[in-house]
Design an enzyme around this catalytic site. Structure first.
Site, PDB file in Angstrom:
ATOM      1  N   PHE A  44       0.951  -1.279   0.342  1.00 17.57           N
ATOM      2  CA  PHE A  44       0.018   0.050  -0.003  1.00 17.57           C
ATOM      3  C   PHE A  44       0.458   1.098   0.288  1.00 17.57           C
ATOM      4  O   PHE A  44       0.082   2.512  -0.614  1.00 17.57           O
ATOM      5  CB  PHE A  44      -1.166  -0.024   0.970  1.00 17.57           C
ATOM      6  CG  PHE A  44      -0.518  -0.017   2.167  1.00 17.57           C
ATOM      7  CD1 PHE A  44       0.340   0.922   3.517  1.00 17.57           C
ATOM      8  CD2 PHE A  44      -0.283  -1.870   2.950  1.00 17.57           C
ATOM      9  CE1 PHE A  44       0.442   0.858   4.888  1.00 17.57           C
ATOM     10  CE2 PHE A  44      -0.203  -2.080   4.261  1.00 17.57           C
ATOM     11  CZ  PHE A  44       0.921  -1.152   5.315  1.00 17.57           C
ATOM     12  N   GLY A  47       1.194   3.359  -3.384  1.00 21.79           N
ATOM     13  CA  GLY A  47       0.738   4.707  -3.503  1.00 21.79           C
ATOM     14  C   GLY A  47      -0.306   5.560  -2.246  1.00 21.79           C
ATOM     15  O   GLY A  47      -0.769   6.266  -2.746  1.00 21.79           O
ATOM     16  N   HIS A  48       0.194   5.543  -1.245  1.00 22.98           N
ATOM     17  CA  HIS A  48      -0.214   5.688  -0.065  1.00 22.98           C
ATOM     18  C   HIS A  48       0.577   6.717   0.966  1.00 22.98           C
ATOM     19  O   HIS A  48       0.997   5.416   1.259  1.00 22.98           O
ATOM     20  CB  HIS A  48      -1.132   5.030   0.515  1.00 22.98           C
ATOM     21  CG  HIS A  48      -2.012   6.130   0.962  1.00 22.98           C
ATOM     22  ND1 HIS A  48      -1.895   6.417   2.267  1.00 22.98           N
ATOM     23  CD2 HIS A  48      -3.561   6.547   1.584  1.00 22.98           C
ATOM     24  CE1 HIS A  48      -2.843   6.977   3.484  1.00 22.98           C
ATOM     25  NE2 HIS A  48      -3.845   7.013   2.600  1.00 22.98           N
ATOM     26  N   PHE A  49       1.655   7.135   0.674  1.00 15.29           N
ATOM     27  CA  PHE A  49       1.565   8.215  -0.730  1.00 15.29           C
ATOM     28  C   PHE A  49       3.205   7.726  -0.983  1.00 15.29           C
ATOM     29  O   PHE A  49       4.350   8.028   0.031  1.00 15.29           O
ATOM     30  CB  PHE A  49       1.798   9.649   0.060  1.00 15.29           C
ATOM     31  CG  PHE A  49       0.095  10.169   0.214  1.00 15.29           C
ATOM     32  CD1 PHE A  49      -0.741   9.852  -0.547  1.00 15.29           C
ATOM     33  CD2 PHE A  49       0.424   9.634   1.369  1.00 15.29           C
ATOM     34  CE1 PHE A  49      -2.360  10.238   0.022  1.00 15.29           C
ATOM     35  CE2 PHE A  49      -1.790  10.022   2.093  1.00 15.29           C
ATOM     36  CZ  PHE A  49      -2.613  10.335   1.181  1.00 15.29           C
ATOM     37  N   VAL A  54       2.424   6.815   4.125  1.00 18.44           N
ATOM     38  CA  VAL A  54       1.618   6.662   5.505  1.00 18.44           C
ATOM     39  C   VAL A  54       0.664   5.196   5.310  1.00 18.44           C
ATOM     40  O   VAL A  54      -0.467   5.813   4.253  1.00 18.44           O
ATOM     41  CB  VAL A  54       0.639   7.884   5.280  1.00 18.44           C
ATOM     42  CG1 VAL A  54      -0.297   7.905   7.269  1.00 18.44           C
ATOM     43  CG2 VAL A  54       1.975   8.822   5.859  1.00 18.44           C
TER      44      VAL A  54
END
Length: 141
Positions: A44, A47-49, A54
């Protein structure tokens, strides 16, 4: 009593990349404490971020739900059953969770009626509250 990753995998149906409990530190009849070691290798974070990784809050809540699930599904009477996440209330996010953090997750069952259970849950990093909320579950086959 601790529960290692092999017993967690036996209790929960989740697998990579959605298995979010690494080890159970303590367990009693209605309460459990577990950890999730958060690393930059979590998918994750792509893409986050990308520039400021985070852990998504919804995944912190999922990790708490899985923690409670380990407690329920480790009981002999629930072997082979599933725990279905039915809702969350009063959720609060207080601290960002970033790579290198260790989430310490606690779930305590506060109400049961038939196959429905309500849990008070919290996640901490370095003794500071990161997230908390009330989770509702249904236990089924």
């Amino acid at each position: 009593m601790t529960i290692d990753i092999n017993a967690i995998r036996e209790a929960l149906p989740h697998r990579y990349p959605m298995l979010l409990v690494d080890r159970v530190l303590e367990v009693s009849e209605d309460e459990i404490t577990a950890i999730k070691n958060v690393t930059i290798n979590e998918p994750f974070f792509n893409g986050h971020f990308p520039q400021y990784p985070v852990m998504p809050g919804v995944l912190i809540m999922e990790a708490l739900a899985q923690t409670a699930g380990v407690l329920e599904l480790s009981k002999p009477e629930n072997k082979g059953k599933l725990v279905f996440y039915a809702g969350m209330d009063k959720v609060k996010f207080k601290k960002q969770v970033v790579p290198g953090d260790q989430l310490v997750m606690t779930a305590k069952f506060v109400k049961r009626r038939g196959t429905i259970a309500v849990v008070e849950a919290k996640a901490e990093v370095d003794g500071k509250l990161a997230a908390s909320g009330t989770l509702t579950f249904a236990i089924g086959s």
